[in-house]
Design an enzyme around this catalytic site. Structure first.
Site, mmCIF file in Angstrom:
data_model
loop_
_atom_site.group_PDB
_atom_site.id
_atom_site.type_symbol
_atom_site.label_atom_id
_atom_site.label_comp_id
_atom_site.label_asym_id
_atom_site.label_seq_id
_atom_site.Cartn_x
_atom_site.Cartn_y
_atom_site.Cartn_z
ATOM 1 N N ARG A 19 84.296 61.526 116.563
ATOM 2 C CA ARG A 19 85.784 61.454 116.457
ATOM 3 C C ARG A 19 86.580 62.333 117.469
ATOM 4 N NH1 ARG A 19 84.499 61.924 110.814
ATOM 5 N NH2 ARG A 19 84.625 59.788 109.809
ATOM 6 N N LYS A 63 94.125 56.851 130.059
ATOM 7 C CA LYS A 63 93.532 55.614 129.389
ATOM 8 C C LYS A 63 91.955 55.239 129.441
ATOM 9 C CE LYS A 63 98.052 53.007 130.122
ATOM 10 N NZ LYS A 63 98.518 51.850 130.938
ATOM 11 N N GLU A 91 97.021 51.205 145.354
ATOM 12 C CA GLU A 91 97.576 52.139 144.383
ATOM 13 C C GLU A 91 98.403 52.989 144.917
ATOM 14 O OE1 GLU A 91 97.556 51.307 140.987
ATOM 15 O OE2 GLU A 91 95.988 49.798 140.632
ATOM 16 N N LYS A 149 101.930 60.301 139.489
ATOM 17 C CA LYS A 149 101.312 59.860 138.061
ATOM 18 C C LYS A 149 101.571 60.843 137.081
ATOM 19 C CE LYS A 149 97.925 57.290 135.625
ATOM 20 N NZ LYS A 149 96.962 56.089 135.607
ATOM 21 N N GLU A 173 102.935 55.158 126.925
ATOM 22 C CA GLU A 173 103.551 54.215 127.579
ATOM 23 C C GLU A 173 104.521 53.389 126.433
ATOM 24 O OE1 GLU A 173 101.018 51.799 130.062
ATOM 25 O OE2 GLU A 173 101.847 49.877 129.315
ATOM 26 N N ARG A 206 106.349 54.699 131.471
ATOM 27 C CA ARG A 206 104.820 54.713 132.238
ATOM 28 C C ARG A 206 104.503 53.104 132.382
ATOM 29 N NH1 ARG A 206 99.102 57.298 130.000
ATOM 30 N NH2 ARG A 206 97.804 56.417 131.722
ATOM 31 N N ASN A 260 102.505 49.798 136.256
ATOM 32 C CA ASN A 260 101.615 48.671 136.206
ATOM 33 C C ASN A 260 102.535 47.474 136.898
ATOM 34 O OD1 ASN A 260 100.282 49.287 134.094
ATOM 35 N ND2 ASN A 260 101.617 48.665 132.358
ATOM 36 N N HIS A 282 100.741 44.558 138.464
ATOM 37 C CA HIS A 282 99.667 44.446 137.950
ATOM 38 C C HIS A 282 99.505 42.994 136.735
ATOM 39 C CE1 HIS A 282 98.578 48.304 139.001
ATOM 40 N NE2 HIS A 282 97.605 48.563 138.241
ATOM 41 N N HIS A 330 96.456 40.994 137.283
ATOM 42 C CA HIS A 330 95.518 40.678 136.369
ATOM 43 C C HIS A 330 95.165 39.381 136.359
ATOM 44 C CE1 HIS A 330 95.864 44.868 134.166
ATOM 45 N NE2 HIS A 330 94.873 44.860 135.259
ATOM 46 N N HIS A 381 90.451 44.874 142.188
ATOM 47 C CA HIS A 381 91.659 45.220 141.511
ATOM 48 C C HIS A 381 92.881 45.594 142.471
ATOM 49 C CE1 HIS A 381 94.149 46.817 138.301
ATOM 50 N NE2 HIS A 381 94.169 47.803 139.137
HETATM 51 N N1 GLY Z 1 97.066 52.495 135.438
HETATM 52 C C1 GLY Z 1 98.163 52.717 134.634
HETATM 53 C C2 GLY Z 1 98.309 53.982 133.852
HETATM 54 O O1 GLY Z 1 97.758 54.736 134.005
HETATM 55 O O2 GLY Z 1 99.316 53.668 133.135
#
Ligand code: GLY
Length: 380
Positions: free
Chosen positions: A130, A152, A194, A235, A245, A249, A253, A256, A260, A274
């Site tokens: 957990r 993430k 990026e 970031k 997000e 946040r 993207n 993206h 994507h 990517h």
């Molecule tokens: N790669 C986008 C984020 O971490 O929110």
């Protein structure tokens, strides 16, 4: 914006998240300090290093040596390189190995690798007993400036990328810029997309600085470390304000949703990395913003010019095998965009621009206008 002269001290970027705050330690050879920093942070903890076959060749022994020098027990878990490991099977392999290595609640998982290893090991740590803490040691430019920061984690489902996962912040990020020495030029360029993204989305002066100094950033040295630290700071600031997000946040993207779709259309293969998808996606987002009258055509052209200058793809037609597999079909691309996680209750939200350095979330974009825009781009 000036570049600080090179100094031995690493740059430290704080991610301010209350009791889950952590530091990103950026600099050449900071991997040597891994053991010392972990010993200070978590005295008595055991560790398991999760890495892939390729990264293991270059960096595993160095990481192990640093842990051993600090008296920290470690075991190694080596997965196959690439997205093939970011799967249920990869998660099973890593989770079972962590249990077998007797990694307990107070121990630490060390993710040594690029985005795939970081996401996989972070997710395994999030669900093991957990929740066990983990340390990110990114080994690609993309991971240094993006995926290793912000918590993430996750794996792919056969139905889509990153559909299973958890927000699980690392307790430390060791961003050793020496790892970039073993990166192929194409991988470096893809990661650079990026870096440029942080300028385009929120920092016009950084974008202008990159336009002037990209040669130095690619060459290495102080300018490269400055670009990485600036990206991590950008970031960290956004993640500190909007960890889950719910708003801001999502600006990360930028490029993206288009990107994507292009990655999916090329089967997440080497035909389009990517970061390359993000580069084309950023140009499309900028050009679509210009189409909607949100930015000047000249600003969209400026973004495209910079990405092309460093050798990134900027046109749909730059993708290998462009005419195949639905890539040249606006409806197929629209269907792929609709599968993206940024879709909310069937409505397509896009990150668009009000200027260079001024990204904004535009909700419920009219699909007909996107389709017409894509058709126009496909015909060029
Ligand atoms: N790669 C986008 C984020 O971490 O929110």
């Amino acid at each position: 914006m000036t570049v600080p002269s090179r100094h031995a001290e690493p740059a430290i970027v704080a991610v301010s998240l209350g009791d889950r705050a952590y530091e990103i330690v950026i600099g050449r050879d900071v991997l040597r300090s891994l053991g010392e920093r972990i010993a200070e942070l978590r005295p008595g903890a055991r560790t398991a290093i999760v890495t892939d076959r390729n990264v293991a060749k270059y960096w595993l022994e160095k990481a192990e040596a640093s842990l051993a020098a600090a008296g920290i027990a470690s075991s190694r878990i080596i997965v196959e390189e690439g997205e093939i490991s970011k799967t249920y099977a990869g998660l099973e392999q890593v989770s079972e190995a962590l249990i077998a290595a007797k990694i307990e609640r107070n121990d630490l998982v060390v993710a040594l690798g690029g985005g795939v290893v970081g996401d996989l090991a972070g997710f395994a740590a999030a669900i093991l007993r957990r929740g066990v803490d983990f340390v990110q040691v990114p080994t690609s430019l993309l991971a240094l400036v993006d995926s290793s920061v912000g918590g993430k984690t996750g794996i792919n489902s056969p139905q889509g990328k990153n559909l299973l996962g958890a927000f699980h912040q690392p307790v430390l990020v060791i961003a050793d810029t020496a790892v970039l020495d073993t990166l192929s030029p194409r991988h470096f360029r893809a990661g650079y997309a990026e870096v440029a993204k942080y300028g385009v989305l929120g920092d016009k002066s950084f974008f202008s600085w990159l336009e002037k100094n990209h040669g130095e950033v690619f060459a290495g040295g102080a300018a490269r470390e400055h670009a990485i630290a600036t990206s991590c700071r950008a970031k960290a600031a956004i993640v500190s304000r909007d960890e889950r997000e719910t708003g801001e946040r999502a600006l990360l993207n930028l490029g993206h949703t288009f990107g994507h779709a292009l990655e999916a259309a090329t089967g997440f293969s080497d035909r389009l990395f990517h970061g390359e998808g993000v580069a084309i996606g950023m140009v499309l987002a900028a050009e679509f913003s210009a189409e909607l009258g949100m930015i000047a055509d000249a600003d969209a052209a400026r973004i495209k010019r910079h990405l092309a200058e460093v050798g990134l793809p900027t046109h749909l037609q730059d993708i290998a095998g462009f005419a195949q597999e639905g890539l040249a079909d606006a409806d197929a691309l629209m269907a792929l965009m609709a599968q993206d996680k940024k879709v909310k209750r069937g409505k397509l939200n896009l990150i668009l621009l009000r200027g260079i350095g001024q990204a904004t979330i535009v909700e419920d974009v009219d699909p007909a206008s996107i389709r017409a825009f894509l058709q126009q781009k496909l015909a060029q």
